[in-house]
Design an enzyme around this catalytic site. Structure first.
Site, PDB file in Angstrom:
ATOM      1  N   ARG A 156     -13.944  -6.358 -10.758  1.00 33.47           N
ATOM      2  CA  ARG A 156     -14.027  -5.605  -9.501  1.00 33.47           C
ATOM      3  C   ARG A 156     -14.630  -4.210  -9.723  1.00 33.47           C
ATOM      4  NH1 ARG A 156      -8.437  -6.181  -6.571  1.00 33.47           N
ATOM      5  NH2 ARG A 156      -9.675  -5.286  -4.894  1.00 33.47           N
TER       6      ARG A 156
ATOM      7  N   GLN B  48      -8.744   3.169  -0.690  1.00 34.23           N
ATOM      8  CA  GLN B  48      -8.377   3.425  -2.088  1.00 34.23           C
ATOM      9  C   GLN B  48      -9.178   4.604  -2.639  1.00 34.23           C
ATOM     10  OE1 GLN B  48      -8.817  -0.260  -4.211  1.00 34.23           O
ATOM     11  NE2 GLN B  48      -7.054  -1.191  -3.218  1.00 34.23           N
TER      12      GLN B  48
ATOM     13  N   SER C  67     -13.477   3.107   2.118  1.00 35.73           N
ATOM     14  CA  SER C  67     -12.389   2.526   1.327  1.00 35.73           C
ATOM     15  C   SER C  67     -11.186   3.456   1.291  1.00 35.73           C
ATOM     16  CB  SER C  67     -12.880   2.271  -0.100  1.00 35.73           C
ATOM     17  OG  SER C  67     -11.783   2.143  -0.973  1.00 35.73           O
TER      18      SER C  67
ATOM     19  N   GLY D   1      -6.081  -3.343  -8.025  1.00 40.69           N
ATOM     20  CA  GLY D   1      -7.157  -2.383  -7.780  1.00 40.69           C
ATOM     21  C   GLY D   1      -6.607  -1.040  -7.335  1.00 40.69           C
TER      22      GLY D   1
ATOM     23  N   ASP E  21      -7.610  -7.106   4.862  1.00 37.64           N
ATOM     24  CA  ASP E  21      -6.893  -8.085   4.029  1.00 37.64           C
ATOM     25  C   ASP E  21      -6.514  -9.341   4.819  1.00 37.64           C
ATOM     26  OD1 ASP E  21      -7.137  -6.448   1.851  1.00 37.64           O
ATOM     27  OD2 ASP E  21      -5.212  -5.453   2.165  1.00 37.64           O
TER      28      ASP E  21
ATOM     29  N   ARG F 288     -13.695 -13.582  -1.442  1.00 36.41           N
ATOM     30  CA  ARG F 288     -12.913 -14.171  -0.342  1.00 36.41           C
ATOM     31  C   ARG F 288     -13.803 -14.836   0.708  1.00 36.41           C
ATOM     32  NH1 ARG F 288      -7.959  -9.782   0.022  1.00 36.41           N
ATOM     33  NH2 ARG F 288      -6.878 -10.606  -1.804  1.00 36.41           N
TER      34      ARG F 288
ATOM     35  N   ARG G  43       1.615   4.391  -3.067  1.00 37.68           N
ATOM     36  CA  ARG G  43       1.453   5.807  -2.724  1.00 37.68           C
ATOM     37  C   ARG G  43       2.764   6.579  -2.888  1.00 37.68           C
ATOM     38  NH1 ARG G  43      -2.324   2.742  -0.267  1.00 37.68           N
ATOM     39  NH2 ARG G  43      -4.210   3.701   0.560  1.00 37.68           N
TER      40      ARG G  43
ATOM     41  N   ARG H 215      -3.757 -13.678  -1.711  1.00 34.54           N
ATOM     42  CA  ARG H 215      -3.947 -13.820  -0.257  1.00 34.54           C
ATOM     43  C   ARG H 215      -4.606 -15.155   0.091  1.00 34.54           C
ATOM     44  NH1 ARG H 215      -1.710  -9.259   1.332  1.00 34.54           N
ATOM     45  NH2 ARG H 215      -2.264  -7.325   0.272  1.00 34.54           N
TER      46      ARG H 215
ATOM     47  N   SER I 297       0.836  -1.217   0.000  1.00 38.12           N
ATOM     48  CA  SER I 297       0.000   0.000   0.000  1.00 38.12           C
ATOM     49  C   SER I 297       0.865   1.259   0.000  1.00 38.12           C
ATOM     50  CB  SER I 297      -0.882   0.036   1.256  1.00 38.12           C
ATOM     51  OG  SER I 297      -1.884  -0.923   1.186  1.00 38.12           O
TER      52      SER I 297
HETATM   53  C1  S3P Z   1      -5.846  -0.820   0.076  1.00 41.46           C
HETATM   54  C2  S3P Z   1      -7.080  -0.694   0.651  1.00 41.46           C
HETATM   55  C3  S3P Z   1      -7.995  -1.837   0.858  1.00 41.46           C
HETATM   56  C4  S3P Z   1      -7.219  -3.147   0.779  1.00 41.46           C
HETATM   57  C5  S3P Z   1      -6.309  -3.225  -0.403  1.00 41.46           C
HETATM   58  C6  S3P Z   1      -5.285  -2.104  -0.366  1.00 41.46           C
HETATM   59  C7  S3P Z   1      -5.025   0.400  -0.068  1.00 41.46           C
HETATM   60  O1  S3P Z   1      -8.965  -1.830  -0.156  1.00 41.46           O
HETATM   61  O2  S3P Z   1      -8.124  -4.238   0.777  1.00 41.46           O
HETATM   62  O3  S3P Z   1      -5.631  -4.465  -0.405  1.00 41.46           O
HETATM   63  O4  S3P Z   1      -3.811   0.304  -0.318  1.00 41.46           O
HETATM   64  O5  S3P Z   1      -5.583   1.491   0.086  1.00 41.46           O
HETATM   65  P1  S3P Z   1     -10.276  -0.890  -0.084  1.00 41.46           P
HETATM   66  O6  S3P Z   1      -9.829   0.529  -0.144  1.00 41.46           O
HETATM   67  O7  S3P Z   1     -11.088  -1.252  -1.290  1.00 41.46           O
HETATM   68  O8  S3P Z   1     -10.930  -1.228   1.216  1.00 41.46           O
END
Ligand code: S3P
Length: 430
Positions: free
Chosen positions: A120, A166, A164, A92, A314, A345, A28, A388, A24
């Site tokens: 997704r 993300q 979320s 994603g 996760d 999952r 970023r 995972r 993550s």
């Molecule tokens: C993530 C946020 C989570 C997580 C993903 C990584 C991130 O997803 O499940 O593996 O790096 O911001 P969501 O933002 O969809 O909850």
């Protein structure tokens, strides 16, 4: 076993290890580096395919990125329209956060990904970026996505429609790249890596787990900076759980990120009776880091509610595995989002636990696991090409094995070398 399948055998885990850089934070850091004008040096970037997807997409957007030894250098600049489609592969985070960056920069781009990523949802992020003023077309709410420009910024204040990280980060990056301040409300304590990284890099950002205020700032454009990425807690989580459920185990994982928005698994395992200790706690590039010691102890059931589940989103497959070894029934609630991760999952957990004769009651957004003595799996377990789930299956094999799984190829998206790291711990003398 046929194909690239692999069988995991029971045996205690002993010794010390390092895990790859946090996935993550790595996404970023690359995106923040692209925004700067001065160079950003990143140490310990995650080596998996997902982060490569972000790196290659940024290069396609005109950013210069060099990888030398263990260090990645990003020379930021203005994003420019890519020559072709941005391939987000299985990631994603890449699709959602880069859509935010492009929407802020006003750089038109088409996004796509592999067959799993195409299933997704992209609508949650697209809808919020449309409120920003971005013109985005999805394909029935999913990839491929076309971003056509942001003729005029319409709002800078957002209420998150889903908790979320993300989506939250996509909005923050939209503001950053547009050079405008944004306020995001309605967070429920989702991971705060974007906020921490931007603050560490000198940008004016305030947050309290519920709302975030990012003011325009040019710190990143002026000075050279460096970021060291902490070890990935979500990678460490597999070893933490394996040691917690496998008798005679005792391990130490060095320099791992222990950001409280990520460590719900530790709270759950401790509540279940696990022996876990954090040592040498310190801060690395704005993120809390520690060495994590874990030793086997008998576990008992617990309840996991939505707030805790969000801090372990996760790691829910691992919580389910710990619950399978625990005395009593463990209920996990508020995890409907798991149905739209790299695979469904919730269905995958049910399949995994069924293979070792553990009863699971599944609800649309939760599950209850009746703990006991997982037995040897008779069939090859399918992982749906979800990294995972493949690594969680390996953890199950450490205590309830031998357990054969169909493929380990998917683990390359986050943790190349996972099976070797596990084997090394299992071959250490007790
Ligand atoms: C993530 C946020 C989570 C997580 C993903 C990584 C991130 O997803 O499940 O593996 O790096 O911001 P969501 O933002 O969809 O909850």
């Amino acid at each position: 076993m046929k194909g690239d399948g692999i069988t995991f055998h029971p045996g205690p885990l002993c010794g010390e290890l390092d895990v790859p850089g946090d996935k993550s934070i790595s996404h970023r850091a690359l995106i923040a580096g692209a925004f700067g004008r001065a160079q950003l040096r990143i140490a310990n970037l995650n080596p998996g395919r997902d982060v490569r997807a972000t790196r290659e997409a940024l290069v396609a957007l005109g950013i210069r990125i060099e990888v030398e030894g263990g260090e990645t250098t990003v020379r930021g600049g203005a994003l420019r329209e890519p020559g072709g489609v941005l391939d987000c592969m299985n990631s994603g985070s890449t699709a959602r956060m880069l859509l935010g960056a492009c929407a802020g920069a006003g750089v038109r781009a088409n996004f796509d990904g592999d067959s799993s990523l195409r299933r997704r949802p992209m609508e949650p992020v697209a809808a919020q970026l449309r409120a920003f003023g971005a013109q985005i077309e999805t394909t029935d709410g999913r990839l491929p996505v076309k971003y056509r420009g942001t003729p005029e910024i319409q709002t800078r204040r957002f209420i998150l429609l889903a908790p979320s990280a993300q989506v939250k980060s996509a909005l923050l990056f939209a503001g950053l790249f547009a050079g405008v301040g944004v306020r995001v409300e309605g967070d429920r304590g989702s991971r705060d890596h974007t906020e921490r990284l931007l603050a560490y890099l000198g940008l004016p950002v305030d947050w309290d787990g519920r709302s975030i205020d990012l003011a325009p700032g040019d710190a990143l454009r002026r000075r050279e900076s460096s970021v060291e990425v902490a070890g990935d807690f979500s990678a460490a989580a597999f070893f933490i759980t394996a040691a917690a459920v496998t008798p005679r185990s005792s391990i130490l994982i060095r320099k791992t990120g222990v950001n409280p928005t990520r460590t719900g698994l530790l709270d759950v395992l401790r509540e279940m009776g696990a022996h876990i200790e954090l040592r040498n706690e310190r801060t690395v590039s704005g993120e809390p880091v520690a060495d994590i010691r874990v030793a086997y102890a008998p576990l008992h059931a617990t309840a996991v509610g939505p707030e805790l589940a969000l801090r372990a989103i996760d790691e829910i497959p691992l919580i389910a595995i710990a619950a399978a070894f625990a005395d009593g029934s463990t209920a996990i609630a508020g995890v409907g989002e798991l149905r739209t991760k790299e695979s469904d999952r919730i269905a995958a957990i049910e399949r995994l636990l069924q293979a070792v004769s553990i009863e699971t009651e599944v609800q649309p957004a939760g599950l209850t696991i009746r703990g006991g003595r997982p037995s040897r799996a008779q069939e090859i377990v399918a992982t749906d090409e979800d990294h995972r789930i493949a690594m969680a299956a390996a953890v199950l094999g450490c205590s309830a094995g031998p357990l054969a799984i169909d493929s380990m190829q998917s683990v390359d998206v986050s943790f190349p070398g996972f099976a070797q790291a596990l084997e090394a711990l299992q071959s250490e003398r007790v």
